[in-house]
Enzyme design. Structure first.
Site, short mmCIF file in Angstrom:
data_model
loop_
_atom_site.label_atom_id
_atom_site.label_comp_id
_atom_site.label_asym_id
_atom_site.label_seq_id
_atom_site.Cartn_x
_atom_site.Cartn_y
_atom_site.Cartn_z
N SER A 126 0.67 -1.25 -0.01
CA SER A 126 0.05 0.03 -0.23
C SER A 126 0.86 1.27 -0.16
CB SER A 126 -0.86 -0.05 1.16
OG SER A 126 -1.58 1.26 1.33
N LYS A 127 0.47 2.14 -0.93
CA LYS A 127 1.10 3.47 -0.74
C LYS A 127 1.00 4.14 0.44
CE LYS A 127 1.23 4.19 -5.76
NZ LYS A 127 0.76 5.04 -6.90
N ARG A 128 0.13 3.77 1.33
CA ARG A 128 0.00 4.44 2.78
C ARG A 128 1.04 3.89 3.68
NH1 ARG A 128 -5.09 3.91 0.32
NH2 ARG A 128 -6.11 5.79 0.31
N GLN A 129 1.94 2.83 3.19
CA GLN A 129 2.71 2.20 4.21
C GLN A 129 3.96 3.03 4.48
OE1 GLN A 129 1.99 -2.05 2.29
NE2 GLN A 129 3.58 -2.26 3.80
N HIS A 170 8.29 4.39 1.69
CA HIS A 170 8.75 5.36 1.02
C HIS A 170 10.41 5.38 1.00
CE1 HIS A 170 4.52 7.36 2.27
NE2 HIS A 170 4.54 6.56 1.36
#
Length: 390
Positions: free
Chosen positions: A287-290, A294
């Protein structure tokens, strides 16, 4: 060059000259391929941080370009103005440079095929959209949001996949002019065709997806005058001379749609290859929210670019003679890169490998007379930052 080659193929020949002509055509084809420089691109949306999956896509495009003595282009795809994050585009380029992935052409570097930000190319998209309207490959759609929502909800109620019913494809010219006089808002949709032949994926082989069977005609130009991803992507890849498109496997289903657009324009498409999915160690989707996925997170945690790059390549393959748990520089990765060696299976993250590669890179730096002073400066800065009050 490609158009000249096609023209030569159509010239009628006497039977006695056929053998000679075939030899010439073969030599001409080889020369044409050599003259065509590899050009690849990484085209992120400036909607947040550079994600691990995005870094993998950028890296493999960069390595492929360098292994073929080609060019790596960074293009910012910001046509979805509702999702823009301030300064995200600059951060993306900064993180690529931190990872030692240097674009040959980009918004800051410049280049002969710019501008490299889509919102600065709007007039260009409108001109090419006129071509599709004129050759009857696209049409104006006047359907309201209320009607589109009704179609969607009705399909869900019947346990069907929501899709547009192509109603406005069949409007008469009289009706179109009437709606335009009333000032009715409209978008522009592309006419999908039935696909019966597979395309050749550079990684997965033949892929056949009859997109017209599963989707309604897609929007190419929104009512606000901005192009959608699909339209701008194809126009930009053509105008920027992109020869190969390497992107995540989630885009594989969109490729037939893009190939139909190339056909509608009469353009030769690039070659497409899709990179396998990256998943968590337990097999769940990333998930890009993890936040820990990044790239800035790894940089701030003290991981080196070399450690992160080897971690990413270790899970995806693509190298001739690269052993596991052996740290390579980006130059060495470029030399060993081989697209045919890429895995087709989902890539599971093992963060223990990242720590291992970071330790190996620290040991390498300690032995290097040029990199040891840099490492000591970084350590000094870290100590000052951590123990500033003391």
């Amino acid at each position: 060059m490609a158009q000249l080659f096609t023209h030569l193929q159509r010239i009628p020949l006497l039977p006695c000259k056929v053998q000679e002509a075939r030899k010439f055509m073969r030599l001409f084809s080889i020369s044409a391929q050599k003259a065509c420089q590899v050009r690849v691109r990484f085209a992120p949306s400036p909607t947040g941080h550079l994600h691990l999956g995005g870094l993998r896509t950028a890296l493999y495009n960069f390595l492929f370009a360098k292994s073929k003595n080609g060019k790596f282009i960074l293009r910012i795809e910001d046509t979805d103005q509702t999702r823009l994050v301030v300064h995200a585009a600059q951060r993306l380029e900064d993180m690529l440079k931190w990872a030692k992935i240097y674009p040959d052409e980009s918004p800051t570097v410049g280049g002969p095929r710019g501008p490299y930000v889509q919102s600065q190319r709007i007039n260009l998209y409108h001109n090419y959209m006129k071509n599709l309207l004129e050759n009857d490959s696209a049409y104006k759609c006047f359907c309201s949001k209320l009607r589109l929502d009704w179609l969607r909800n009705d399909a869900i109620r019947r346990n069907e996949t929501p899709k547009y019913d192509n109603k406005c494809r069949y409007l008469s010219q009289v009706k179109i002019e009437e709606l335009e006089r009333k000032g009715t808002p409209y978008c522009i949709r592309f006419k999908l065709e039935t696909i019966t032949d597979p395309y050749q994926d550079l990684i997965y082989g033949p892929i056949l997806i009859n997109v017209a069977e599963h989707e309604g005609d897609p929007v190419m130009m929104k009512a606000d005058g901005y192009p959608t991803y699909h339209f701008a992507n194809v126009v930009d890849d053509h105008l920027m001379g992109i020869t190969h498109v390497l992107r995540g496997v989630e885009w594989q289903i969109s490729t037939p749609k893009h190939l139909l657009l190339y056909k509608a324009f009469g353009w030769n498409p690039p070659l497409f290859g899709h990179l396998p999915l990256i998943v968590n160690r337990d097999g769940s989707k990333l998930s890009k929210r993890q936040d820990d996925l990044h790239i800035e997170h790894y940089r701030d945690q003290g991981y080196s670019p070399e450690a992160v790059l080897n971690f990413v390549t270790d899970i995806g393959g693509g190298f001739e003679g690269k052993e596991h748990n052996v740290l390579l520089t980006i130059e060495e990765l470029s030399e060993k890169f081989n697209l045919a060696r890429l895995t087709k299976n989902s890539c599971r993250l093992d963060f223990d490998k990242l720590k291992l590669y970071n330790q190996m890179d620290l040991q390498r730096c300690l032995k290097s007379p040029t990199e040891l002073p840099v490492l000591l400066d970084q350590l000094q800065d870290l100590v000052k930052k951590t123990f500033e009050e003391k």
